[in-house]
Write an enzyme that holds these catalytic residues in place. Structure first.
Site, PDB file in Angstrom:
ATOM      1  CB  SER A 152      49.774  33.607  37.800  1.00 33.26           C
ATOM      2  OG  SER A 152      49.289  34.841  38.271  1.00 33.26           O
ATOM      3  CE1 TYR A 165      45.823  31.380  40.724  1.00 33.81           C
ATOM      4  CE2 TYR A 165      46.800  33.563  40.647  1.00 33.81           C
ATOM      5  CZ  TYR A 165      46.263  32.476  40.001  1.00 33.81           C
ATOM      6  OH  TYR A 165      46.172  32.473  38.624  1.00 33.81           O
TER       7      TYR A 165
HETATM    8  N1  LIG Z   1      42.193  34.260  34.049  1.00 33.90           N
HETATM    9  C1  LIG Z   1      43.352  34.845  34.314  1.00 33.90           C
HETATM   10  O1  LIG Z   1      43.495  36.067  34.234  1.00 33.90           O
HETATM   11  C2  LIG Z   1      44.542  34.021  34.711  1.00 33.90           C
HETATM   12  C3  LIG Z   1      45.754  34.673  34.920  1.00 33.90           C
HETATM   13  C4  LIG Z   1      46.879  33.927  35.269  1.00 33.90           C
HETATM   14  C5  LIG Z   1      46.776  32.566  35.380  1.00 33.90           C
HETATM   15  N2  LIG Z   1      45.593  31.957  35.171  1.00 33.90           N
HETATM   16  C6  LIG Z   1      45.552  30.498  35.299  1.00 33.90           C
HETATM   17  O2  LIG Z   1      44.967  29.911  34.162  1.00 33.90           O
HETATM   18  C7  LIG Z   1      44.384  28.657  34.515  1.00 33.90           C
HETATM   19  C8  LIG Z   1      42.944  28.623  34.013  1.00 33.90           C
HETATM   20  O3  LIG Z   1      42.208  29.574  34.746  1.00 33.90           O
HETATM   21  P1  LIG Z   1      40.884  30.300  34.261  1.00 33.90           P
HETATM   22  O4  LIG Z   1      41.089  31.729  34.556  1.00 33.90           O
HETATM   23  O5  LIG Z   1      40.512  29.895  32.878  1.00 33.90           O
HETATM   24  O6  LIG Z   1      39.865  29.706  35.354  1.00 33.90           O
HETATM   25  P2  LIG Z   1      38.476  28.936  35.273  1.00 33.90           P
HETATM   26  O7  LIG Z   1      37.948  28.920  36.656  1.00 33.90           O
HETATM   27  O8  LIG Z   1      37.611  29.486  34.204  1.00 33.90           O
HETATM   28  O9  LIG Z   1      38.914  27.468  34.847  1.00 33.90           O
HETATM   29  C9  LIG Z   1      39.491  26.525  35.727  1.00 33.90           C
HETATM   30  C10 LIG Z   1      38.930  25.145  35.409  1.00 33.90           C
HETATM   31  O10 LIG Z   1      39.565  24.188  36.264  1.00 33.90           O
HETATM   32  C11 LIG Z   1      38.588  23.264  36.710  1.00 33.90           C
HETATM   33  N3  LIG Z   1      39.011  22.708  37.996  1.00 33.90           N
HETATM   34  C12 LIG Z   1      39.094  23.368  39.192  1.00 33.90           C
HETATM   35  N4  LIG Z   1      39.508  22.520  40.149  1.00 33.90           N
HETATM   36  C13 LIG Z   1      39.688  21.312  39.546  1.00 33.90           C
HETATM   37  C14 LIG Z   1      40.110  20.044  40.010  1.00 33.90           C
HETATM   38  N5  LIG Z   1      40.441  19.835  41.286  1.00 33.90           N
HETATM   39  N6  LIG Z   1      40.191  19.020  39.119  1.00 33.90           N
HETATM   40  C15 LIG Z   1      39.869  19.208  37.822  1.00 33.90           C
HETATM   41  N7  LIG Z   1      39.470  20.398  37.329  1.00 33.90           N
HETATM   42  C16 LIG Z   1      39.381  21.425  38.172  1.00 33.90           C
HETATM   43  C17 LIG Z   1      37.317  24.106  36.868  1.00 33.90           C
HETATM   44  O11 LIG Z   1      36.157  23.288  36.849  1.00 33.90           O
HETATM   45  C18 LIG Z   1      37.415  25.028  35.671  1.00 33.90           C
HETATM   46  O12 LIG Z   1      36.818  24.406  34.555  1.00 33.90           O
HETATM   47  C19 LIG Z   1      44.513  28.560  36.044  1.00 33.90           C
HETATM   48  O13 LIG Z   1      45.661  27.826  36.383  1.00 33.90           O
HETATM   49  C20 LIG Z   1      44.708  30.005  36.461  1.00 33.90           C
HETATM   50  O14 LIG Z   1      45.373  30.116  37.686  1.00 33.90           O
HETATM   51  C21 LIG Z   1      44.470  32.636  34.839  1.00 33.90           C
END
Ligand SMILES: NC(=O)c1ccc[n+]([C@@H]2O[C@H](COP(=O)([O-])OP(=O)(O)OC[C@H]3O[C@@H](n4cnc5c(N)ncnc54)[C@H](O)[C@@H]3O)[C@@H](O)[C@H]2O)c1
Length: 271
Positions: A152, A165
């Site tokens: 991130s 985070y």
């Molecule tokens: N959205 C952004 O802007 C952004 C930016 C930087 C990094 N990220 C990273 O991208 C990745 C995906 O994030 P997102 O934004 O799509 O979030 P999101 O919340 O839409 O998706 C996360 C998924 O992980 C699953 N999950 C959570 N805890 C879990 C567990 N213990 N076991 C199994 N599954 C689990 C949730 O059910 C969900 O489906 C994450 O690592 C997040 O930190 C996202």
């Protein structure tokens, strides 16, 4: 001749595949003719993901599993090996910020709830370490395989309010380098570990921080846009190209890297 980017027939496990970014990536990979494991924690959400996967091809498997539960991960590993006999890629997509671990606008850092801090650290760091240690056993056997972690912008840059985070994502960058070295030295140059560092994409886990209920941007959301040279949030499908590259032969000499997918956020000074 096969394209450098050909990933057809690859068995790719995507954790968090019911979420915004990893879900988009999982469906994209399946459309590229990969065999995709939709792994996530909730039965209901995995069922819904599988309903969509069915319309793409027959090469999918839904697995309900918590990425912090080592025993459940071992049985997921056995299930996948029974089904397809190999694993070629692991996308560690499960993660995200937790509301309780966010320092509220009227709070000080001293108000941080350590319980929630630990939970967010576990999910975002151990939640990639444990699946890697489980599924990369296939890479050891095959002398081939690629891990893609999710870092991130909160790793290289100080982003307010999200201490746990940020600490976890900085850990992901270190883990990516550490594991890349370890697996290459032990099992050869076919085994690679990299990460992508998304900029800002609106997803369930960060929506409340970036967007008001009427769809307008919060002050924080507007500040992100002002600091992104592209002047916008990412579109979810824009996450897929970097993941595809890292899973394919096109990146065969690439390991231990963290690739920003951020519309320029990380290279802009704000001036
Ligand atoms: N959205 C952004 O802007 C952004 C930016 C930087 C990094 N990220 C990273 O991208 C990745 C995906 O994030 P997102 O934004 O799509 O979030 P999101 O919340 O839409 O998706 C996360 C998924 O992980 C699953 N999950 C959570 N805890 C879990 C567990 N213990 N076991 C199994 N599954 C689990 C949730 O059910 C969900 O489906 C994450 O690592 C997040 O930190 C996202």
């Amino acid at each position: 001749m096969k394209s450098l980017f050909d990933i057809s027939g690859q068995v790719i496990v995507v954790t968090g595949a019911t979420g915004t970014l990893a879900g988009e990536a999982a469906r994209y990979l399946q459309r590229q003719a990969a065999k995709v494991v939709y792994l996530s924690r909730s039965q209901e959400k995995v069922d819904a993901a599988v309903e969509i996967a069915k319309c793409i091809s027959d090469d999918y498997l839904g697995v309900v599993c918590d990425v912090l539960d080592q025993i459940a991960l071992e049985s997921a590993y056995a299930q996948i090996m029974d089904c397809w006999g190999r694993i070629d890629g692991l996308v560690n997509g499960a993660g995200g910020n937790l509301f309780g671990a966010t320092i509220g606008p009227d709070q000080e850092v001293f108000d941080l709830n350590m319980n929630d801090y630990s939970k967010v650290l576990d999910l975002n760091l151990k939640g990639s370490v444990v699946p890697t240690l489980t599924f990369a056993k296939a890479f050891k056997k095959q002398k081939r395989g690629s891990v893609v972690n999710f870092s991130s912008m909160a790793s290289p840059l100080a982003i307010s309010r999200v201490l746990g985070y940020s600490n976890a994502k900085a850990g992901i960058d270190n883990f990516t380098r550490w594991m890349a070295n370890e697996l290459a030295q032990k099992y050869g140059d076919g085994v690679r570990v990299n990460a992508i560092a998304p900029g800002f994409f609106i997803a369930n886990q960060n929506r409340a921080l970036l967007q008001n209920t009427d769809g307008s941007y919060t002050e924080r959301g507007q500040s992100v846009i002002d600091n992104t040279p592209f002047g916008r949030f990412g579109h979810t499908e824009e996450i897929c190209g970097a993941i595809h590259y890292l899973l394919s032969g096109a990146s065969s000499f690439v390991t231990g890297t963290v690739i920003p997918v951020d519309g320029g956020f990380s290279i802009y000074s704000g001036v």
